[in-house]
Design a protein around this motif. Structure first.
Motif, PDB file in Angstrom:
ATOM      1  N   ILE A  97      62.627 -37.632  70.341  1.00  0.00           N
ATOM      2  CA  ILE A  97      63.781 -37.907  69.469  1.00  0.00           C
ATOM      3  C   ILE A  97      65.104 -37.437  70.095  1.00  0.00           C
ATOM      4  CG2 ILE A  97      62.278 -37.693  67.440  1.00  0.00           C
ATOM      5  CD1 ILE A  97      63.984 -35.132  66.754  1.00  0.00           C
ATOM      6  N   LYS A  98      65.033 -36.759  71.219  1.00  0.00           N
ATOM      7  CA  LYS A  98      66.264 -36.241  71.835  1.00  0.00           C
ATOM      8  C   LYS A  98      67.262 -37.336  72.214  1.00  0.00           C
ATOM      9  CE  LYS A  98      64.491 -31.820  73.526  1.00  0.00           C
ATOM     10  NZ  LYS A  98      64.254 -30.939  74.692  1.00  0.00           N
ATOM     11  N   PRO A  99      66.818 -38.514  72.704  1.00  0.00           N
ATOM     12  CA  PRO A  99      67.795 -39.567  73.030  1.00  0.00           C
ATOM     13  C   PRO A  99      68.619 -40.025  71.824  1.00  0.00           C
ATOM     14  CG  PRO A  99      65.679 -40.044  74.049  1.00  0.00           C
ATOM     15  CD  PRO A  99      65.458 -38.899  73.107  1.00  0.00           C
ATOM     16  N   TYR A 100      68.119 -39.795  70.621  1.00  0.00           N
ATOM     17  CA  TYR A 100      68.806 -40.235  69.409  1.00  0.00           C
ATOM     18  C   TYR A 100      69.529 -39.094  68.691  1.00  0.00           C
ATOM     19  CZ  TYR A 100      65.445 -43.922  70.339  1.00  0.00           C
ATOM     20  OH  TYR A 100      64.698 -44.894  70.960  1.00  0.00           O
ATOM     21  N   TYR A 101      68.950 -37.903  68.696  1.00  0.00           N
ATOM     22  CA  TYR A 101      69.480 -36.813  67.869  1.00  0.00           C
ATOM     23  C   TYR A 101      69.902 -35.577  68.665  1.00  0.00           C
ATOM     24  CZ  TYR A 101      67.281 -39.842  64.454  1.00  0.00           C
ATOM     25  OH  TYR A 101      66.925 -40.938  63.711  1.00  0.00           O
ATOM     26  N   GLY A 102      69.692 -35.618  69.974  1.00  0.00           N
ATOM     27  CA  GLY A 102      70.144 -34.514  70.803  1.00  0.00           C
ATOM     28  C   GLY A 102      69.058 -33.486  71.093  1.00  0.00           C
ATOM     29  N   ASP A 103      69.341 -32.625  72.076  1.00  0.00           N
ATOM     30  CA  ASP A 103      68.358 -31.632  72.522  1.00  0.00           C
ATOM     31  C   ASP A 103      68.030 -30.617  71.431  1.00  0.00           C
ATOM     32  OD1 ASP A 103      68.338 -32.916  74.931  1.00  0.00           O
ATOM     33  OD2 ASP A 103      69.492 -31.391  76.011  1.00  0.00           O
ATOM     34  N   ALA A 104      69.053 -30.154  70.720  1.00  0.00           N
ATOM     35  CA  ALA A 104      68.809 -29.133  69.700  1.00  0.00           C
ATOM     36  C   ALA A 104      67.871 -29.644  68.613  1.00  0.00           C
ATOM     37  CB  ALA A 104      70.136 -28.681  69.090  1.00  0.00           C
ATOM     38  N   ALA A 105      68.091 -30.890  68.192  1.00  0.00           N
ATOM     39  CA  ALA A 105      67.231 -31.474  67.160  1.00  0.00           C
ATOM     40  C   ALA A 105      65.803 -31.651  67.677  1.00  0.00           C
ATOM     41  CB  ALA A 105      67.793 -32.808  66.700  1.00  0.00           C
ATOM     42  N   GLY A 106      65.675 -32.094  68.919  1.00  0.00           N
ATOM     43  CA  GLY A 106      64.342 -32.259  69.501  1.00  0.00           C
ATOM     44  C   GLY A 106      63.594 -30.937  69.590  1.00  0.00           C
ATOM     45  N   ASP A 107      64.306 -29.895  70.012  1.00  0.00           N
ATOM     46  CA  ASP A 107      63.685 -28.570  70.110  1.00  0.00           C
ATOM     47  C   ASP A 107      63.310 -28.035  68.723  1.00  0.00           C
ATOM     48  OD1 ASP A 107      63.997 -28.673  72.845  1.00  0.00           O
ATOM     49  OD2 ASP A 107      65.834 -27.472  72.863  1.00  0.00           O
ATOM     50  N   LYS A 108      64.164 -28.317  67.728  1.00  0.00           N
ATOM     51  CA  LYS A 108      63.882 -27.883  66.361  1.00  0.00           C
ATOM     52  C   LYS A 108      62.608 -28.533  65.840  1.00  0.00           C
ATOM     53  CE  LYS A 108      64.716 -26.250  62.169  1.00  0.00           C
ATOM     54  NZ  LYS A 108      64.559 -24.802  61.849  1.00  0.00           N
ATOM     55  N   LEU A 109      62.489 -29.833  66.039  1.00  0.00           N
ATOM     56  CA  LEU A 109      61.287 -30.540  65.585  1.00  0.00           C
ATOM     57  C   LEU A 109      60.051 -30.019  66.307  1.00  0.00           C
ATOM     58  CD1 LEU A 109      59.896 -32.704  63.921  1.00  0.00           C
ATOM     59  CD2 LEU A 109      60.455 -34.368  65.722  1.00  0.00           C
ATOM     60  N   ALA A 110      60.159 -29.811  67.621  1.00  0.00           N
ATOM     61  CA  ALA A 110      59.021 -29.290  68.384  1.00  0.00           C
ATOM     62  C   ALA A 110      58.588 -27.929  67.838  1.00  0.00           C
ATOM     63  CB  ALA A 110      59.383 -29.182  69.860  1.00  0.00           C
ATOM     64  N   GLY A 111      59.565 -27.078  67.485  1.00  0.00           N
ATOM     65  CA  GLY A 111      59.239 -25.766  66.943  1.00  0.00           C
ATOM     66  C   GLY A 111      58.522 -25.856  65.609  1.00  0.00           C
ATOM     67  N   LEU A 112      59.000 -26.752  64.748  1.00  0.00           N
ATOM     68  CA  LEU A 112      58.347 -26.936  63.448  1.00  0.00           C
ATOM     69  C   LEU A 112      56.918 -27.465  63.619  1.00  0.00           C
ATOM     70  CD1 LEU A 112      61.302 -28.513  61.416  1.00  0.00           C
ATOM     71  CD2 LEU A 112      60.242 -26.272  61.010  1.00  0.00           C
ATOM     72  N   LEU A 113      56.750 -28.351  64.569  1.00  0.00           N
ATOM     73  CA  LEU A 113      55.420 -28.908  64.818  1.00  0.00           C
ATOM     74  C   LEU A 113      54.490 -27.878  65.460  1.00  0.00           C
ATOM     75  CD1 LEU A 113      56.387 -32.498  65.996  1.00  0.00           C
ATOM     76  CD2 LEU A 113      55.198 -31.887  63.878  1.00  0.00           C
ATOM     77  N   ARG A 114      55.034 -27.005  66.275  1.00  0.00           N
ATOM     78  CA  ARG A 114      54.222 -25.917  66.830  1.00  0.00           C
ATOM     79  C   ARG A 114      53.734 -24.999  65.704  1.00  0.00           C
ATOM     80  NH1 ARG A 114      54.092 -23.790  71.904  1.00  0.00           N
ATOM     81  NH2 ARG A 114      54.549 -25.242  73.586  1.00  0.00           N
ATOM     82  N   ASP A 115      54.629 -24.727  64.740  1.00  0.00           N
ATOM     83  CA  ASP A 115      54.209 -23.942  63.571  1.00  0.00           C
ATOM     84  C   ASP A 115      53.112 -24.682  62.806  1.00  0.00           C
ATOM     85  OD1 ASP A 115      56.062 -21.999  64.203  1.00  0.00           O
ATOM     86  OD2 ASP A 115      57.567 -22.709  62.765  1.00  0.00           O
ATOM     87  N   HIS A 116      53.268 -25.979  62.714  1.00  0.00           N
ATOM     88  CA  HIS A 116      52.264 -26.822  62.043  1.00  0.00           C
ATOM     89  C   HIS A 116      50.892 -26.637  62.692  1.00  0.00           C
ATOM     90  CE1 HIS A 116      50.310 -30.520  60.606  1.00  0.00           C
ATOM     91  NE2 HIS A 116      50.146 -30.873  61.868  1.00  0.00           N
ATOM     92  N   ILE A 117      50.845 -26.594  64.010  1.00  0.00           N
ATOM     93  CA  ILE A 117      49.571 -26.429  64.708  1.00  0.00           C
ATOM     94  C   ILE A 117      49.047 -25.003  64.569  1.00  0.00           C
ATOM     95  CG2 ILE A 117      48.446 -26.503  66.968  1.00  0.00           C
ATOM     96  CD1 ILE A 117      49.124 -29.248  65.659  1.00  0.00           C
ATOM     97  N   SER A 118      49.939 -24.024  64.657  1.00  0.00           N
ATOM     98  CA  SER A 118      49.506 -22.630  64.491  1.00  0.00           C
ATOM     99  C   SER A 118      48.891 -22.415  63.119  1.00  0.00           C
ATOM    100  CB  SER A 118      50.695 -21.694  64.685  1.00  0.00           C
ATOM    101  OG  SER A 118      51.182 -21.755  66.013  1.00  0.00           O
ATOM    102  N   GLN A 119      49.496 -23.017  62.115  1.00  0.00           N
ATOM    103  CA  GLN A 119      48.972 -22.866  60.758  1.00  0.00           C
ATOM    104  C   GLN A 119      47.682 -23.654  60.561  1.00  0.00           C
ATOM    105  OE1 GLN A 119      52.589 -23.869  58.706  1.00  0.00           O
ATOM    106  NE2 GLN A 119      53.536 -21.972  59.414  1.00  0.00           N
ATOM    107  N   ALA A 120      47.559 -24.764  61.281  1.00  0.00           N
ATOM    108  CA  ALA A 120      46.298 -25.506  61.239  1.00  0.00           C
ATOM    109  C   ALA A 120      45.170 -24.642  61.802  1.00  0.00           C
ATOM    110  CB  ALA A 120      46.421 -26.801  62.044  1.00  0.00           C
ATOM    111  N   ALA A 121      45.477 -23.902  62.870  1.00  0.00           N
ATOM    112  CA  ALA A 121      44.473 -23.002  63.444  1.00  0.00           C
ATOM    113  C   ALA A 121      44.067 -21.925  62.443  1.00  0.00           C
ATOM    114  CB  ALA A 121      45.019 -22.369  64.718  1.00  0.00           C
ATOM    115  N   GLU A 122      45.024 -21.442  61.639  1.00  0.00           N
ATOM    116  CA  GLU A 122      44.713 -20.452  60.603  1.00  0.00           C
ATOM    117  C   GLU A 122      43.797 -21.052  59.539  1.00  0.00           C
ATOM    118  OE1 GLU A 122      48.174 -18.666  58.911  1.00  0.00           O
ATOM    119  OE2 GLU A 122      49.079 -18.213  60.860  1.00  0.00           O
ATOM    120  N   VAL A 123      44.052 -22.304  59.188  1.00  0.00           N
ATOM    121  CA  VAL A 123      43.208 -22.990  58.201  1.00  0.00           C
ATOM    122  C   VAL A 123      41.775 -23.106  58.723  1.00  0.00           C
ATOM    123  CG1 VAL A 123      42.785 -25.216  57.069  1.00  0.00           C
ATOM    124  CG2 VAL A 123      45.096 -24.250  57.103  1.00  0.00           C
ATOM    125  N   VAL A 124      41.640 -23.514  59.980  1.00  0.00           N
ATOM    126  CA  VAL A 124      40.307 -23.653  60.577  1.00  0.00           C
ATOM    127  C   VAL A 124      39.592 -22.306  60.608  1.00  0.00           C
ATOM    128  CG1 VAL A 124      39.053 -24.224  62.691  1.00  0.00           C
ATOM    129  CG2 VAL A 124      40.948 -25.672  61.943  1.00  0.00           C
TER     130      VAL A 124
END
Length: 222
Positions: A97-124
């Motif tokens: 998404i960086k080509p459309y919303y910029g580096d900061a937005a891309g990094d923000k989304l990646a961070g939220l998705l990393r949290d999503h995976i970390s929490q999925a690991a907690e669920v498992v």
């Protein structure tokens, strides 16, 4: 006095006369400009290319999530390697998404998705340990993270409606949880069904993201 011709000269004259009276061969047809010119190269369908790329990213997301569930529940030695590849996928989605919303937005989304995976690991982990209170807490954090992702995306693009994104992300969590529960109970048919439904749902989610980008930035797809 009549002119005299030698037999050889007379034969040459007759051959020349015959050649002049023969019908000429038709000229080769001229090659038209249309036939001579190379075929025009079709312009690429940028929306189709973006759709394919977005689908690949989210297919990787659900595929490596499944691989992680299988490996983590079974205690396989590839669990950490699969987790690392799954985390890399979140960075790849953010970069998309960086080509459309910029580096900061891309990094923000990646961070939220990393949290999503970390929490999925907690669920498992909680599901595997059979701790219901811990599982409920992990799933609550997981759902809250889904709402954060929906809020962030909807703030970036008005075509991504927050309520719709929340519903789609929650369904993704529910179907993924269904895989975990089914595998723990060795209900392989239910496990496969949950993955198949989750796969189709994830492709729909990816398409919704592509459609939203194309509506917001039509000039980038012309």
């Amino acid at each position: 006095m009549k002119p005299r011709f030698s037999p050889l000269l007379l034969a040459s004259i007759l051959i020349a006369i015959a050649a002049c009276t023969q019908p000429s061969a038709p000229a080769a047809p001229a090659v038209t400009a249309a036939r001579a010119a190379p075929a025009a190269t079709a312009m690429p369908d940028r929306k189709a290319e973006t759709r394919t790329a977005m689908r690949k990213l989210w297919e990787d997301h659900i595929t490596y999530t499944r691989n992680y569930i299988i490996s983590a529940l079974a205690g396989l030695p590839d669990t950490d390697a699969v987790a690392a590849r799954l985390m890399k996928n979140q960075d790849e989605i953010g970069a998309a998404i960086k080509p459309y919303y910029g580096d900061a937005a891309g990094d923000k989304l990646a961070g939220l998705l990393r949290d999503h995976i970390s929490q999925a690991a907690e669920v498992v982990k909680a599901a595997k340990g059979g701790d219901k209170a811990q599982l409920d807490a992990a799933q609550a954090k997981w759902s809250a993270n889904g709402k954060e992702i929906a809020a962030f995306l909807s703030s970036a693009n008005p075509n991504w409606v927050k309520a719709d994104l929340e519903a789609m992300l929650q369904k993704h969590l529910d179907l993924t949880s269904g895989e975990v529960v089914a595998r723990l109970h060795k209900d392989w048919a239910a496990d496969i069904k949950a993955y198949d439904e989750g796969h189709e749902h994830m492709l729909m989610f990816a398409d919704a993201l592509t459609d939203g980008i194309a509506k917001q930035y039509p000039e980038k797809f012309q």
